[in-house]
Design a protein around this motif. Structure first.
Motif, short mmCIF file in Angstrom:
data_model
loop_
_atom_site.label_atom_id
_atom_site.label_comp_id
_atom_site.label_asym_id
_atom_site.label_seq_id
_atom_site.Cartn_x
_atom_site.Cartn_y
_atom_site.Cartn_z
N LEU A 109 -12.18 -17.11 -16.56
CA LEU A 109 -11.74 -17.57 -17.88
C LEU A 109 -10.26 -17.94 -17.86
CD1 LEU A 109 -12.74 -17.97 -20.77
CD2 LEU A 109 -12.07 -15.60 -21.26
N PHE A 110 -9.46 -17.14 -17.16
CA PHE A 110 -8.04 -17.47 -17.01
C PHE A 110 -7.86 -18.76 -16.21
CE2 PHE A 110 -7.26 -13.03 -18.16
CZ PHE A 110 -6.09 -13.13 -18.89
N LYS A 111 -8.72 -18.98 -15.25
CA LYS A 111 -8.60 -20.14 -14.36
C LYS A 111 -9.06 -21.43 -15.02
CE LYS A 111 -10.00 -21.82 -9.78
NZ LYS A 111 -10.88 -21.58 -8.62
N THR A 114 -10.56 -26.84 -18.23
CA THR A 114 -11.21 -27.83 -19.09
C THR A 114 -12.23 -27.16 -20.00
OG1 THR A 114 -13.01 -28.27 -17.52
CG2 THR A 114 -10.97 -29.55 -17.27
N GLU A 115 -12.62 -27.89 -21.04
CA GLU A 115 -13.64 -27.39 -21.96
C GLU A 115 -14.98 -27.23 -21.25
OE1 GLU A 115 -15.61 -28.64 -26.25
OE2 GLU A 115 -13.60 -29.32 -25.72
N ILE A 121 -18.93 -21.07 -18.51
CA ILE A 121 -18.87 -19.60 -18.62
C ILE A 121 -19.65 -19.14 -19.86
CG2 ILE A 121 -17.32 -17.63 -18.93
CD1 ILE A 121 -15.16 -19.26 -17.48
N LYS A 122 -19.48 -19.85 -20.95
CA LYS A 122 -20.18 -19.49 -22.17
C LYS A 122 -21.69 -19.59 -22.00
CE LYS A 122 -20.00 -20.43 -27.14
NZ LYS A 122 -19.42 -21.30 -28.21
N TYR A 136 -10.91 -18.13 -28.70
CA TYR A 136 -9.95 -19.11 -28.17
C TYR A 136 -10.06 -20.43 -28.92
CZ TYR A 136 -8.13 -22.70 -25.05
OH TYR A 136 -7.46 -23.78 -24.53
N TYR A 137 -11.30 -20.90 -29.14
CA TYR A 137 -11.51 -22.14 -29.88
C TYR A 137 -10.93 -22.04 -31.30
CZ TYR A 137 -14.70 -24.02 -26.32
OH TYR A 137 -15.24 -24.52 -25.16
#
Length: 206
Positions: A109-111, A114-115, A121-122, A136-137
């Motif tokens: 997530l830190f890395k 881009t969306e 990940i999501k 975050y969004y």
């Protein structure tokens, strides 16, 4: 912050600006030295760790995680477990991350740049990661966040411009110094102009 009775300093660094190991040792010393209440014995000092998540490669190894503690150099006897440094090098993370590996999920997530990477990940449908991405969004969609990002970008641009101007001025001063020396040696102005790119008027004023 305090985690399970330990002092933890979390550092996130995007670029290597040099002397990073020395910086984290300074951070550790600052946290450790300020953690002892007045009148208490040294045994009350808490275990203090610096956790660095860095988006550059720092060590010559394949492992993305490195942990350092003070050890005797020949016997490798631990001096104290109250000092420790964790380094997580994001460029070394594996491309494929398992849903069960929460550490790698958080580091990914830190890395993410881009969306699409965030959505990947999501899409793994790990509840806590989905919540973090949604948060975050929400934050990045706010006008306040966008204004802060604009100011940060402007500050970075202004800093880069100031550095450029300082280097250009230093180079110009170096040319003046060369021109002064050549002038003292009696070199014709035409040759000094060719050697330094200064104008005739600038050389005459030296």
């Amino acid at each position: 912050m305090t985690v399970n009775g330990q002092q933890v300093d979390l550092e996130v660094q995007v670029s290597n600006e040099g002397d990073y190991p020395e910086r984290v040792m300074y951070y550790w010393a600052r946290e450790f030295s300020s953690a002892l209440p007045a009148g208490e014995g040294y045994s009350r000092l808490p275990r203090t760790l610096v956790v660095s998540i860095i988006d550059f490669m720092l060590f010559d190894c394949e492992e993305y995680h490195s942990f350092f503690q003070p050890l005797e150099v020949t016997r490798h006897t631990l001096l104290s477990d109250k000092k420790g440094f964790h380094f997580f090098e994001l460029p070394k993370l594996p491309d494929d991350v398992s849903q069960e590996n929460m550490l790698l999920l958080w580091l990914s997530l830190f890395k993410a740049d881009t969306e699409e990477e965030l959505e990947k990940i999501k899409g793994m449908e790990v509840p806590v990661m989905s919540q973090a991405i949604n948060a975050y969004y929400t934050i990045t969609a706010s006008s306040e966040f966008r204004e802060k990002e604009r100011l940060r970008a402007k500050a970075r641009h202004d800093e880069a411009q100031a550095l450029y101007n300082a280097r250009r001025e230093a180079k110009r001063e170096e040319k003046f110094e060369i021109a002064r020396n050549l002038k003292k040696m009696g070199m014709p102005f035409e040759q000094i102009i060719k050697a330094t790119d200064l104008t005739l008027n600038e050389i005459e004023k030296l």
